[in-house]
Design a protein around this motif. Structure first.
Motif, short mmCIF file in Angstrom:
data_model
loop_
_atom_site.label_atom_id
_atom_site.label_comp_id
_atom_site.label_asym_id
_atom_site.label_seq_id
_atom_site.Cartn_x
_atom_site.Cartn_y
_atom_site.Cartn_z
N THR A 117 0.68 -1.16 0.05
CA THR A 117 -0.08 0.01 -0.08
C THR A 117 0.81 1.48 0.15
O THR A 117 0.26 2.36 -0.59
N ALA A 118 2.07 1.19 0.42
CA ALA A 118 2.84 2.18 0.42
C ALA A 118 3.82 2.78 -0.60
O ALA A 118 4.31 1.66 -1.08
N GLY A 119 4.23 3.65 -0.70
CA GLY A 119 5.47 4.10 -1.75
C GLY A 119 6.75 3.66 -1.27
O GLY A 119 6.91 3.36 0.01
N TRP A 120 7.83 3.55 -1.89
CA TRP A 120 9.09 2.93 -1.31
C TRP A 120 9.59 3.81 -0.11
O TRP A 120 9.99 3.22 0.69
N ARG A 121 9.34 5.18 -0.22
CA ARG A 121 9.78 5.96 0.95
C ARG A 121 9.17 5.74 2.13
O ARG A 121 9.48 5.85 3.34
N ASP A 122 7.87 5.83 2.15
CA ASP A 122 6.94 5.56 3.26
C ASP A 122 7.14 4.28 3.78
O ASP A 122 7.29 4.15 4.99
N PHE A 123 7.27 3.23 2.93
CA PHE A 123 7.53 1.91 3.39
C PHE A 123 9.05 1.79 4.16
O PHE A 123 8.91 1.38 5.25
N PHE A 124 9.74 2.22 3.66
CA PHE A 124 11.35 2.26 4.31
C PHE A 124 11.21 3.19 5.58
O PHE A 124 11.91 2.80 6.59
N GLU A 125 10.57 4.18 5.58
CA GLU A 125 10.42 4.98 6.70
C GLU A 125 9.85 4.24 7.89
O GLU A 125 10.25 4.13 9.00
N GLN A 126 8.67 3.49 7.60
CA GLN A 126 8.11 2.85 8.77
C GLN A 126 8.91 1.39 8.98
O GLN A 126 8.96 1.25 10.32
N LEU A 127 9.69 0.89 8.25
CA LEU A 127 10.46 -0.10 8.52
C LEU A 127 11.54 0.33 9.29
O LEU A 127 11.79 -0.36 10.42
N ILE A 128 12.20 1.62 9.08
CA ILE A 128 13.27 2.03 10.08
C ILE A 128 12.83 2.36 11.28
O ILE A 128 13.50 2.08 12.51
N ASP A 129 11.66 2.95 11.47
CA ASP A 129 11.08 3.19 12.81
C ASP A 129 10.68 2.09 13.36
O ASP A 129 10.98 1.97 14.71
N THR A 130 10.13 1.14 12.99
CA THR A 130 9.86 -0.13 13.52
C THR A 130 10.98 -0.83 14.14
O THR A 130 11.19 -1.58 15.13
N MET A 131 12.14 -0.84 13.15
CA MET A 131 13.33 -1.57 13.79
C MET A 131 13.93 -0.83 15.12
O MET A 131 14.45 -1.51 15.91
N ALA A 132 13.72 0.41 14.99
CA ALA A 132 14.22 1.34 15.91
C ALA A 132 13.80 1.25 17.40
O ALA A 132 13.84 1.34 18.55
N SER A 133 12.34 0.55 17.26
CA SER A 133 11.47 0.47 18.51
C SER A 133 11.44 -1.02 19.13
O SER A 133 10.57 -1.13 19.90
N THR A 134 12.33 -1.89 18.61
CA THR A 134 12.46 -3.09 19.41
C THR A 134 12.77 -2.97 20.72
O THR A 134 13.00 -2.19 21.14
#
Length: 215
Positions: free
Chosen positions: A101-118
């Motif tokens: 559902t997301a474009g590449w930038r939104d997708f990777f921004e969400q991924l980076i934020d999720t990785m940081a919140s482990t």
């Protein structure tokens, strides 16, 4: 991801668990041991970590600790595996919720934020990264970790429409892995305001590198 890592880990008996806990009480004991080691690592370097200190912090008998972990390295190995499972879950979450559902930038921004919140804190990540040089088994686990994450990053870039050859995407993915790792130590040694600044600037730099795949 988790299955592949555990298959590799099973081939290295020197620092794997003596046995896996089969009862709920034993599983809780192992979790207390790992949580205690993680807590100690927030304010201590790996070389100051001892099995006795971990047992005391976990409120378990040292003999109980040795039932599951033959040495300190086995505990470090288990903590690193736990971090890898968290990273894999972050990738799974991003793939399930944003990839289609997301474009590449939104997708990777969400991924980076999720990785940081482990759950594994930045100070513990820093200590674990430095511990990877303790012996060959830990170095091999680190290599497995890097390759698995790079492969998934490559697959994500392809799925999001990058037209670059796969070899170039793999190079970008490996660069991202090492760049993300390089942010850990300065963040671990900074106050909260500085951590936020380093993280935000680092995230923007990561997104700029990823953007190369979509030009």
């Amino acid at each position: 991801m988790t299955i592949e890592i555990k298959k590799q880990a099973a081939q290295r008996p020197k620092i794997s668990k003596r046995r896996n806990p089969s009862q709920e009480r034993s599983r809780k004991g192992v979790e207390r041991i790992l949580n205690a080691a993680s807590l100690l690592l927030t304010s201590n370097s790996v070389d100051k970590l001892t099995t006795r200190r971990i047992a005391e912090m976990a409120n378990v008998n040292i003999a109980t600790l040795y039932q599951f972990f033959p040495n300190k390295e086995a505990i470090i190995f288990a903590l690193y595996e736990r971090w890898l499972v968290e990273a894999g879950s972050a990738f799974d979450h991003a793939e399930t919720n944003y990839l289609r559902t997301a474009g590449w930038r939104d997708f990777f921004e969400q991924l980076i934020d999720t990785m940081a919140s482990t759950n594994t804190g930045i100070e513990v990540k820093d200590r674990l990264q430095k511990a990877m040089g303790m012996n060959e088994d830990l170095r091999q686990l680190d290599l497995i970790h890097g390759q698995l994450l790079a492969d998934r990053m490559t697959n994500f870039m392809q799925a999001l429409g990058s037209k670059l050859p796969i070899q170039e995407l793999q190079h970008i993915a490996v660069l991202l892995f090492h760049f993300e790792r390089a942010l850990v130590t300065p963040m671990a040694n900074s106050n909260e305001e500085q951590k936020t600044m380093i993280y935000n600037k680092g995230k923007q730099s990561l997104l700029e590198v990823i953007g190369i795949a979509f030009k």
